[in-house]
Design a protein around this motif. Structure first.
Motif, short mmCIF file in Angstrom:
data_model
loop_
_atom_site.label_atom_id
_atom_site.label_comp_id
_atom_site.label_asym_id
_atom_site.label_seq_id
_atom_site.Cartn_x
_atom_site.Cartn_y
_atom_site.Cartn_z
N TRP A 37 36.63 40.29 40.23
CA TRP A 37 35.30 40.70 39.77
C TRP A 37 34.47 41.26 40.93
O TRP A 37 33.74 42.22 40.78
CB TRP A 37 34.59 39.50 39.14
CG TRP A 37 33.23 39.82 38.61
CD1 TRP A 37 32.06 39.74 39.27
CD2 TRP A 37 32.92 40.28 37.30
NE1 TRP A 37 31.03 40.10 38.46
CE2 TRP A 37 31.54 40.44 37.24
CE3 TRP A 37 33.69 40.54 36.18
CZ2 TRP A 37 30.89 40.87 36.09
CZ3 TRP A 37 33.05 40.96 35.04
CH2 TRP A 37 31.67 41.14 35.01
N TYR A 38 34.61 40.62 42.11
CA TYR A 38 33.84 41.06 43.26
C TYR A 38 34.54 42.11 44.10
O TYR A 38 34.12 42.41 45.21
CB TYR A 38 33.46 39.85 44.13
CG TYR A 38 32.29 39.10 43.55
CD1 TYR A 38 31.00 39.56 43.71
CD2 TYR A 38 32.49 37.94 42.81
CE1 TYR A 38 29.93 38.88 43.16
CE2 TYR A 38 31.42 37.26 42.26
CZ TYR A 38 30.14 37.73 42.45
OH TYR A 38 29.08 37.06 41.89
N GLY A 39 35.63 42.68 43.60
CA GLY A 39 36.24 43.83 44.25
C GLY A 39 37.40 43.57 45.17
O GLY A 39 37.81 44.46 45.91
N ALA A 40 37.97 42.38 45.16
CA ALA A 40 39.15 42.12 45.99
C ALA A 40 40.35 42.84 45.38
O ALA A 40 40.36 43.20 44.20
CB ALA A 40 39.42 40.63 46.08
N SER A 41 41.36 43.05 46.18
CA SER A 41 42.55 43.73 45.68
C SER A 41 43.34 42.82 44.76
O SER A 41 43.23 41.59 44.82
CB SER A 41 43.43 44.16 46.85
OG SER A 41 43.99 43.02 47.49
N LEU A 42 44.14 43.42 43.92
CA LEU A 42 44.98 42.65 43.01
C LEU A 42 46.00 41.82 43.78
O LEU A 42 46.26 40.66 43.44
CB LEU A 42 45.70 43.60 42.03
CG LEU A 42 46.54 42.95 40.95
CD1 LEU A 42 45.68 42.05 40.08
CD2 LEU A 42 47.25 44.00 40.12
N ALA A 43 46.54 42.39 44.85
CA ALA A 43 47.51 41.64 45.67
C ALA A 43 46.84 40.44 46.34
O ALA A 43 47.43 39.35 46.41
CB ALA A 43 48.11 42.56 46.72
N GLY A 44 45.62 40.62 46.82
CA GLY A 44 44.91 39.51 47.44
C GLY A 44 44.60 38.40 46.45
O GLY A 44 44.74 37.21 46.75
N ALA A 45 44.18 38.79 45.25
CA ALA A 45 43.89 37.80 44.21
C ALA A 45 45.16 37.07 43.77
O ALA A 45 45.15 35.86 43.55
CB ALA A 45 43.21 38.47 43.02
N ALA A 46 46.26 37.82 43.66
CA ALA A 46 47.54 37.20 43.27
C ALA A 46 48.02 36.24 44.36
O ALA A 46 48.51 35.14 44.06
CB ALA A 46 48.59 38.27 43.01
N GLY A 47 47.88 36.63 45.61
CA GLY A 47 48.26 35.74 46.71
C GLY A 47 47.43 34.48 46.73
O GLY A 47 47.95 33.39 46.98
N THR A 48 46.15 34.63 46.46
CA THR A 48 45.27 33.46 46.39
C THR A 48 45.68 32.54 45.25
O THR A 48 45.72 31.32 45.41
CB THR A 48 43.81 33.92 46.21
OG1 THR A 48 43.44 34.75 47.30
CG2 THR A 48 42.87 32.73 46.13
N ALA A 49 46.01 33.14 44.10
CA ALA A 49 46.44 32.33 42.96
C ALA A 49 47.72 31.57 43.27
O ALA A 49 47.85 30.38 42.94
CB ALA A 49 46.65 33.22 41.74
N LEU A 50 48.66 32.22 43.93
CA LEU A 50 49.91 31.54 44.29
C LEU A 50 49.67 30.42 45.30
O LEU A 50 50.27 29.35 45.19
CB LEU A 50 50.92 32.55 44.83
CG LEU A 50 51.53 33.49 43.81
CD1 LEU A 50 52.41 34.53 44.52
CD2 LEU A 50 52.33 32.72 42.78
N GLY A 51 48.82 30.67 46.26
CA GLY A 51 48.50 29.64 47.24
C GLY A 51 47.83 28.44 46.61
O GLY A 51 48.18 27.29 46.91
N LEU A 52 46.86 28.69 45.74
CA LEU A 52 46.19 27.59 45.05
C LEU A 52 47.16 26.83 44.15
O LEU A 52 47.09 25.60 44.05
CB LEU A 52 45.01 28.11 44.24
CG LEU A 52 43.79 28.53 45.04
CD1 LEU A 52 42.77 29.20 44.12
CD2 LEU A 52 43.17 27.35 45.74
N ALA A 53 48.05 27.55 43.49
CA ALA A 53 49.03 26.89 42.62
C ALA A 53 49.97 26.01 43.46
O ALA A 53 50.33 24.90 43.03
CB ALA A 53 49.82 27.93 41.85
#
Length: 109
Positions: A37-53
């Motif tokens: 929503w705040y403009g981060a890249s899709l790869a960055g958001a996906a990496g964050t999701a994997l790290g949190l998971a």
């Protein structure tokens, strides 16, 4: 001073660890959405999701293990005479029995 309140009786389906894991899973979804929503890249958001998971999965394993160990400690009774053996093991002779000792390790000068 009031006496301490007794712990509430656990109800069927009342699992605090499961609630905690559900909230963590919700955060694993919510954080990447907010990043996108705040403009981060899709790869960055996906990496964050994997790290949190990954962190959530490790925390879940550790919480379950801790619950099993706590339950085992509550149900296990100490062996007869275990207290006596522990007391004998702690007491000993030598320099560890009393406070200060003259000489030996004192600084020179």
């Amino acid at each position: 001073m009031r006496p301490p309140r007794p712990a509430p009786e656990p109800r069927p389906g009342d699992d605090r660890t499961a609630d905690l894991i559900r909230w963590a899973a919700f955060a694993c979804v919510l954080v990447p959405v907010v990043l996108l929503w705040y403009g981060a890249s899709l790869a960055g958001a996906a990496g964050t999701a994997l790290g949190l998971a990954a962190v959530t999965a490790v925390c879940r394993v550790l919480l379950r293990r801790s619950e099993r160990c706590a339950a085992r400690l509550l149900t296990d009774e100490p062996a007869p005479g275990a207290h006596d053996r522990e007391r004998r093991r702690r007491t000993g002779t030598g320099s560890h029995r009393r406070g200060r000792h003259p000489g030996g390790n004192s600084p020179v000068g």
